[in-house]
Design a protein around this motif. Structure first.
Motif, mmCIF file in Angstrom:
data_model
loop_
_atom_site.group_PDB
_atom_site.id
_atom_site.type_symbol
_atom_site.label_atom_id
_atom_site.label_comp_id
_atom_site.label_asym_id
_atom_site.label_seq_id
_atom_site.Cartn_x
_atom_site.Cartn_y
_atom_site.Cartn_z
ATOM 1 N N ALA A 106 0.849 -1.204 0.000
ATOM 2 C CA ALA A 106 0.000 0.000 0.000
ATOM 3 C C ALA A 106 0.880 1.248 0.000
ATOM 4 C CB ALA A 106 -0.911 -0.004 1.230
ATOM 5 N N LEU B 116 2.535 1.788 -3.360
ATOM 6 C CA LEU B 116 1.593 2.308 -4.359
ATOM 7 C C LEU B 116 1.336 3.800 -4.146
ATOM 8 C CD1 LEU B 116 -1.209 -0.432 -4.697
ATOM 9 C CD2 LEU B 116 0.504 0.196 -6.391
ATOM 10 N N LEU B 117 1.198 4.186 -2.879
ATOM 11 C CA LEU B 117 0.958 5.599 -2.572
ATOM 12 C C LEU B 117 2.162 6.438 -3.002
ATOM 13 C CD1 LEU B 117 -0.705 5.353 0.968
ATOM 14 C CD2 LEU B 117 -1.837 5.801 -1.214
ATOM 15 N N GLU C 132 4.243 5.726 -5.321
ATOM 16 C CA GLU C 132 4.277 5.703 -6.782
ATOM 17 C C GLU C 132 3.360 6.801 -7.347
ATOM 18 O OE1 GLU C 132 3.838 1.594 -8.188
ATOM 19 O OE2 GLU C 132 2.537 2.413 -9.749
ATOM 20 N N ASP C 133 2.162 6.886 -6.777
ATOM 21 C CA ASP C 133 1.213 7.905 -7.237
ATOM 22 C C ASP C 133 1.690 9.309 -6.881
ATOM 23 O OD1 ASP C 133 -0.256 5.868 -8.206
ATOM 24 O OD2 ASP C 133 -1.815 5.927 -6.672
ATOM 25 N N LYS D 70 4.300 10.574 -9.347
ATOM 26 C CA LYS D 70 3.763 11.114 -10.603
ATOM 27 C C LYS D 70 3.339 12.563 -10.436
ATOM 28 C CE LYS D 70 1.960 6.667 -12.017
ATOM 29 N NZ LYS D 70 0.769 5.885 -11.608
ATOM 30 N N THR E 201 -6.906 17.880 -8.875
ATOM 31 C CA THR E 201 -7.642 16.627 -9.008
ATOM 32 C C THR E 201 -6.773 15.450 -8.587
ATOM 33 O OG1 THR E 201 -8.798 17.610 -10.877
ATOM 34 C CG2 THR E 201 -9.014 15.240 -10.617
ATOM 35 N N PHE F 43 -6.363 15.398 -4.838
ATOM 36 C CA PHE F 43 -7.581 14.900 -4.202
ATOM 37 C C PHE F 43 -7.648 13.371 -4.313
ATOM 38 C CE2 PHE F 43 -12.085 13.596 -4.680
ATOM 39 C CZ PHE F 43 -12.495 13.831 -3.380
ATOM 40 N N GLY F 44 -7.344 12.855 -5.510
ATOM 41 C CA GLY F 44 -7.358 11.403 -5.719
ATOM 42 C C GLY F 44 -6.388 10.697 -4.778
ATOM 43 N N ARG G 257 -7.670 10.546 -1.254
ATOM 44 C CA ARG G 257 -8.689 9.488 -1.072
ATOM 45 C C ARG G 257 -8.018 8.133 -0.878
ATOM 46 N NH1 ARG G 257 -11.969 10.629 1.387
ATOM 47 N NH2 ARG G 257 -10.502 12.270 1.791
ATOM 48 N N GLU G 258 -6.964 7.872 -1.659
ATOM 49 C CA GLU G 258 -6.239 6.604 -1.535
ATOM 50 C C GLU G 258 -5.580 6.495 -0.158
ATOM 51 O OE1 GLU G 258 -4.916 6.307 -6.245
ATOM 52 O OE2 GLU G 258 -3.394 6.278 -4.672
ATOM 53 N N PHE H 98 -8.106 5.880 2.551
ATOM 54 C CA PHE H 98 -8.586 4.505 2.437
ATOM 55 C C PHE H 98 -7.578 3.528 3.055
ATOM 56 C CE2 PHE H 98 -9.447 0.624 -0.143
ATOM 57 C CZ PHE H 98 -10.754 0.433 0.258
ATOM 58 N N ALA H 99 -6.318 3.724 2.753
ATOM 59 C CA ALA H 99 -5.265 2.849 3.303
ATOM 60 C C ALA H 99 -5.197 2.980 4.824
ATOM 61 C CB ALA H 99 -3.920 3.188 2.671
ATOM 62 N N ARG I 159 -7.776 3.855 6.797
ATOM 63 C CA ARG I 159 -8.987 3.220 7.338
ATOM 64 C C ARG I 159 -8.854 1.696 7.324
ATOM 65 N NH1 ARG I 159 -13.138 5.481 3.377
ATOM 66 N NH2 ARG I 159 -14.803 4.517 4.559
ATOM 67 N N LYS J 142 -12.728 -6.322 4.517
ATOM 68 C CA LYS J 142 -12.772 -4.993 5.134
ATOM 69 C C LYS J 142 -12.766 -3.910 4.041
ATOM 70 C CE LYS J 142 -10.558 -2.423 8.867
ATOM 71 N NZ LYS J 142 -9.371 -2.314 9.712
ATOM 72 N N LEU K 269 -15.671 -1.169 3.326
ATOM 73 C CA LEU K 269 -15.420 0.281 3.322
ATOM 74 C C LEU K 269 -15.919 0.903 2.012
ATOM 75 C CD1 LEU K 269 -11.825 0.753 4.826
ATOM 76 C CD2 LEU K 269 -13.996 1.393 5.862
ATOM 77 N N ASP L 135 -18.855 3.779 1.550
ATOM 78 C CA ASP L 135 -18.704 5.052 0.844
ATOM 79 C C ASP L 135 -19.714 5.167 -0.291
ATOM 80 O OD1 ASP L 135 -16.733 5.632 2.564
ATOM 81 O OD2 ASP L 135 -15.076 5.315 1.173
ATOM 82 N N PHE M 163 -15.647 10.401 -8.178
ATOM 83 C CA PHE M 163 -14.224 10.329 -8.516
ATOM 84 C C PHE M 163 -13.425 9.776 -7.328
ATOM 85 C CE2 PHE M 163 -9.999 12.387 -8.410
ATOM 86 C CZ PHE M 163 -9.437 11.746 -9.489
ATOM 87 N N GLY M 164 -13.728 10.292 -6.132
ATOM 88 C CA GLY M 164 -13.042 9.822 -4.931
ATOM 89 C C GLY M 164 -13.227 8.322 -4.736
ATOM 90 N N ARG N 161 -11.188 6.285 -7.133
ATOM 91 C CA ARG N 161 -9.770 6.192 -6.725
ATOM 92 C C ARG N 161 -9.582 5.112 -5.671
ATOM 93 N NH1 ARG N 161 -6.952 6.548 -9.929
ATOM 94 N NH2 ARG N 161 -8.880 6.184 -11.001
ATOM 95 N N GLU N 162 -10.504 5.048 -4.712
ATOM 96 C CA GLU N 162 -10.430 4.031 -3.655
ATOM 97 C C GLU N 162 -10.555 2.628 -4.254
ATOM 98 O OE1 GLU N 162 -12.632 6.720 -0.176
ATOM 99 O OE2 GLU N 162 -13.434 4.768 -0.729
ATOM 100 N N PHE O 100 -7.468 1.629 -6.128
ATOM 101 C CA PHE O 100 -6.399 1.359 -5.167
ATOM 102 C C PHE O 100 -6.560 -0.044 -4.564
ATOM 103 C CE2 PHE O 100 -4.419 1.996 -0.897
ATOM 104 C CZ PHE O 100 -3.143 2.280 -1.328
ATOM 105 N N ARG P 48 -5.596 -2.568 -7.190
ATOM 106 C CA ARG P 48 -4.136 -2.639 -7.354
ATOM 107 C C ARG P 48 -3.476 -3.367 -6.183
ATOM 108 N NH1 ARG P 48 -2.907 3.385 -7.627
ATOM 109 N NH2 ARG P 48 -0.730 2.936 -8.083
ATOM 110 N N LEU P 49 -4.075 -3.235 -4.996
ATOM 111 C CA LEU P 49 -3.522 -3.930 -3.823
ATOM 112 C C LEU P 49 -3.855 -5.407 -3.844
ATOM 113 C CD1 LEU P 49 -4.100 -1.628 -0.721
ATOM 114 C CD2 LEU P 49 -1.952 -2.702 -1.397
#
Lengths: 93, 93
Positions: free
Chosen positions: A13, A16-17, A19-20, A23, A49, A52-53, A56-57, A60-61, A63, B12, B16, B20, B52-53, B56-57, B60, B63-64
């Protein structure tokens, strides 16, 4: 064993974060290097944008309990600092 | 043991995402029930941002490797169908 598997997921996780974030970082760098060029108005929109994306990731990670809150949020804060540099540069121009 | 822990994380993650999606679903429902009311222009903007949010979740989590791509994307597609109803309703009004 169980904790080990979750740690591995956490590492993935985090990777990946990063990596994003990388970019987005590159997008900001390009714009920082081109401060003397006329600024594209869509640039800021795209960066917002993307930020924001990513936020959110990250949430989520967090949570999911995969990454530490402080460590993960730092990824975003570093980008915000870079963005602030960009805005400063644009104002001075 | 390892697969078990990852499955738990997957459950989980899926919960989640559903949570959302449910919030967005409620926003859409409220608007569907109030189609006769003057539409707030910010409503669409808020829904777009939330969608959009969520996307992204979902990406993610895919991808995980925590959730199945098709199953997770279905969450988004269901919301898109609901949104389409909303737009149809607005046009007919």
């Amino acid at each position: 064993m169980r904790i080990d598997a979750i740690t591995k997921q956490g590492e993935k996780a985090y990777a990946l974060l990063q990596e994003d974030a990388e970019k987005i970082r590159q997008l900001i760098e390009v714009q920082l290097e081109n401060l003397t060029m006329p600024q594209c108005p869509l640039y800021e929109e795209v960066l917002d944008t993307r930020m924001f994306g990513l936020s959110r990731e990250i949430d989520f990670a967090i949570r999911l309990g995969l990454v530490e809150e402080e460590k993960a949020k730092n990824i975003l804060h570093e980008l915000e600092r870079k963005l602030a540099l960009l805005h400063e540069g644009s104002v001075k121009k």
